[in-house]
Design an enzyme around this catalytic site. Structure first.
Site, PDB file in Angstrom:
ATOM      1  CG  HIS A 233      -0.173   0.132   2.550  1.00  0.00           C
ATOM      2  ND1 HIS A 233       0.218  -0.962   3.280  1.00  0.00           N
ATOM      3  CD2 HIS A 233       0.263   1.219   3.236  1.00  0.00           C
ATOM      4  CE1 HIS A 233       0.848  -0.549   4.374  1.00  0.00           C
ATOM      5  NE2 HIS A 233       0.905   0.772   4.376  1.00  0.00           N
TER       6      HIS A 233
ATOM      7  CG  HIS B  17      -3.831   0.410   4.902  1.00  0.00           C
ATOM      8  ND1 HIS B  17      -3.274  -0.707   5.432  1.00  0.00           N
ATOM      9  CD2 HIS B  17      -2.922   1.396   5.094  1.00  0.00           C
ATOM     10  CE1 HIS B  17      -2.088  -0.421   5.938  1.00  0.00           C
ATOM     11  NE2 HIS B  17      -1.844   0.849   5.739  1.00  0.00           N
TER      12      HIS B  17
ATOM     13  CG  HIS C  65       4.348   4.831   4.507  1.00  0.00           C
ATOM     14  ND1 HIS C  65       3.595   5.444   5.474  1.00  0.00           N
ATOM     15  CD2 HIS C  65       3.771   3.616   4.322  1.00  0.00           C
ATOM     16  CE1 HIS C  65       2.617   4.640   5.860  1.00  0.00           C
ATOM     17  NE2 HIS C  65       2.693   3.532   5.176  1.00  0.00           N
TER      18      HIS C  65
ATOM     19  CG  HIS D 120       1.049   1.220  12.645  1.00  0.00           C
ATOM     20  ND1 HIS D 120       1.548   2.452  12.963  1.00  0.00           N
ATOM     21  CD2 HIS D 120       1.632   0.889  11.465  1.00  0.00           C
ATOM     22  CE1 HIS D 120       2.401   2.844  12.020  1.00  0.00           C
ATOM     23  NE2 HIS D 120       2.481   1.911  11.109  1.00  0.00           N
TER      24      HIS D 120
ATOM     25  CE1 TYR E 247       5.529   3.928   7.942  1.00  0.00           C
ATOM     26  CE2 TYR E 247       5.448   3.129  10.188  1.00  0.00           C
ATOM     27  CZ  TYR E 247       4.824   3.408   8.998  1.00  0.00           C
ATOM     28  OH  TYR E 247       3.478   3.155   8.854  1.00  0.00           O
TER      29      TYR E 247
ATOM     30  CD  GLU F 124       4.156   0.249   7.377  1.00  0.00           C
ATOM     31  OE1 GLU F 124       3.397   0.434   6.399  1.00  0.00           O
ATOM     32  OE2 GLU F 124       3.733   0.077   8.535  1.00  0.00           O
TER      33      GLU F 124
END
Lengths: 306, 100
Positions: free
Chosen positions: A153, A198, A213, A245, A254, A264
């Protein structure tokens, strides 16, 4: 077919300042695999478990950031249907001929309301994942670096937030999975075209068209730790992690590529179905939403983009 | 060989070798004064003006430093390697990106 329309992130084309340094980063340290180059000096890379020929295109440039992110749609009819949806939303589209990117069919290119350039395509040459389709091995030998499984993503900062959200959920038929809200105001929207936590995410910002990112999936928490080892061994600029997260519950780290584009790598995030409830994080708890353990926002993470 | 870097705005001083970029030199000694971002010439938050001193530099994104600026000593601290003592002032900053 259970999944239709827009299937997945197909590739991201990143601008890089120095190709040699960038290939050391993406191929030797991160472990993507080079599959092609073209006469514009672009280099094509893939992660090991992707069937398509590439998921990352590195473009030589005098500035950092993203040229475009492309999504693969299931059929050619879908391509023309979404082109029509985009136009009906009032956004201009442009057709890029097949072969402009090696091995890719015709692409439909447009700028979404938050200022980022996106493309859709239906066809891309498949080269396989290095494993037989009959009695397949669980993984191929000889992988390098962080051994990313797939390009997963991108997260973007952008303006015209409401309009952009409407565009993605209505014209492109993405599903909202998680959000950060301040009262009635949406500050962040995590969106999927599939069943992932996501496929794309947006953060409300004053500035248009910023890349936060590009993210790659790893197999395990141990893989995230090993990525941290490689980052220190190779003197790669680390931003934060390994940590977890709250949003998407992914285990994450990261860092920056040699042009300052943020990367990431992560593992073991959540999933959705079309009937899953939207998960909401409140602005007064944003520290935990982003970095679940420390609950502390990292200044550069909140403000640095390319 | 190490050179003395002076941040005019804060008076902060630190030593930096010619093999380290100025931002890394600052961070390594726990000093502050120049904002730290991507450390790779892309994000622009460590933009400084070199007021005096010599240096070599690596490519930096034209979104943040134009060719004209670069010729006037406006650079990103993460792309500058000192070859003499340097005095600089800070131009860049961490912008507040999430707006409400």
């Amino acid at each position: 077919m259970a999944m239709t329309g827009i299937l997945r992130p197909g590739h991201v084309q990143l601008r890089v300042l120095d190709m040699e340094e960038s290939l050391k980063h993406y191929v030797e340290d991160m472990g993507l695999i080079e599959t092609d180059r073209d006469d514009q000096g672009r280099v094509y890379l893939k992660c090991w478990d992707e069937q398509d020929k590439y998921s990352v295109v590195l473009e030589p440039s005098d500035r950092s950031g993203m040229d475009h992110m492309a999504f693969k749609v299931a059929t050619e009819q879908d391509l023309w249907r979404y082109e029509s949806n985009v136009k009906n939303f009032g956004i201009e589209t442009k057709r890029i001929p097949a072969g402009e990117l090696n091995g890719c069919g015709e692409r439909v290119r447009f700028v979404a309301p938050a200022g980022h350039t996106f493309e859709l395509f239906a066809e891309k040459e498949q080269v396989g994942n290095g494993i037989s389709t009959t009695n397949p091995a669980p993984w191929p030998r000889g992988l390098k670096g962080m051994e990313p499984i797939r390009f997963d993503h991108c997260l973007f900062y952008g303006n015209n937030f409401e309009e952009n959200f409407k565009f993605f959920t209505e014209a492109l038929e993405f599903q909202l999975t998680e959000q950060i809200v301040d009262g009635e105001l949406q500050l962040a929207a995590f969106l999927t075209c599939s069943t992932k936590a996501h496929d794309i995410a947006f953060i409300r910002s004053e500035e248009a068209g910023q890349l936060h990112h590009a993210s790659f999936l790893l197999g395990s928490w141990e893989g995230v730790l090993k990525a941290g080892d490689i980052i220190s061994m190779e003197d790669i600029p680390l931003e934060t992690g390994p940590t977890r997260h709250g949003l998407t519950r992914g285990q994450t780290i990261y860092f920056f590529d040699p042009s300052g584009n943020r990367n990431e790598v992560f593992a073991e995030d959540s999933y959705v179905y079309p009937d899953s409830p939207v998960l909401t994080w409140t602005a007064d708890n944003v520290g935990q939403a982003i970095f679940y353990h420390s609950r502390q926002l990292v200044d550069s993470f909140m403000s640095v983009t390319t | 060989m190490a050179f003395q870097i002076t941040i005019e705005d804060t008076g902060e001083q630190f030593a930096c070798s010619e093999t380290k970029h100025v931002l890394a030199g600052m961070q390594k000694l726990g000093k502050k004064g120049i904002p730290v971002g991507c450390r790779s010439g892309g994000c622009g938050v460590c933009k400084v003006q070199v007021l005096s001193g010599e240096y070599t530099s690596k490519k930096m994104s034209r979104d943040h430093v134009s060719a004209e600026e670069e010729s006037e000593g406006v650079v990103l601290a993460c792309r500058v390697f000192p070859t003499s003592d340097i005095t600089l002032s800070v131009i860049g900053h961490l912008r507040k990106a999430v707006t409400r």
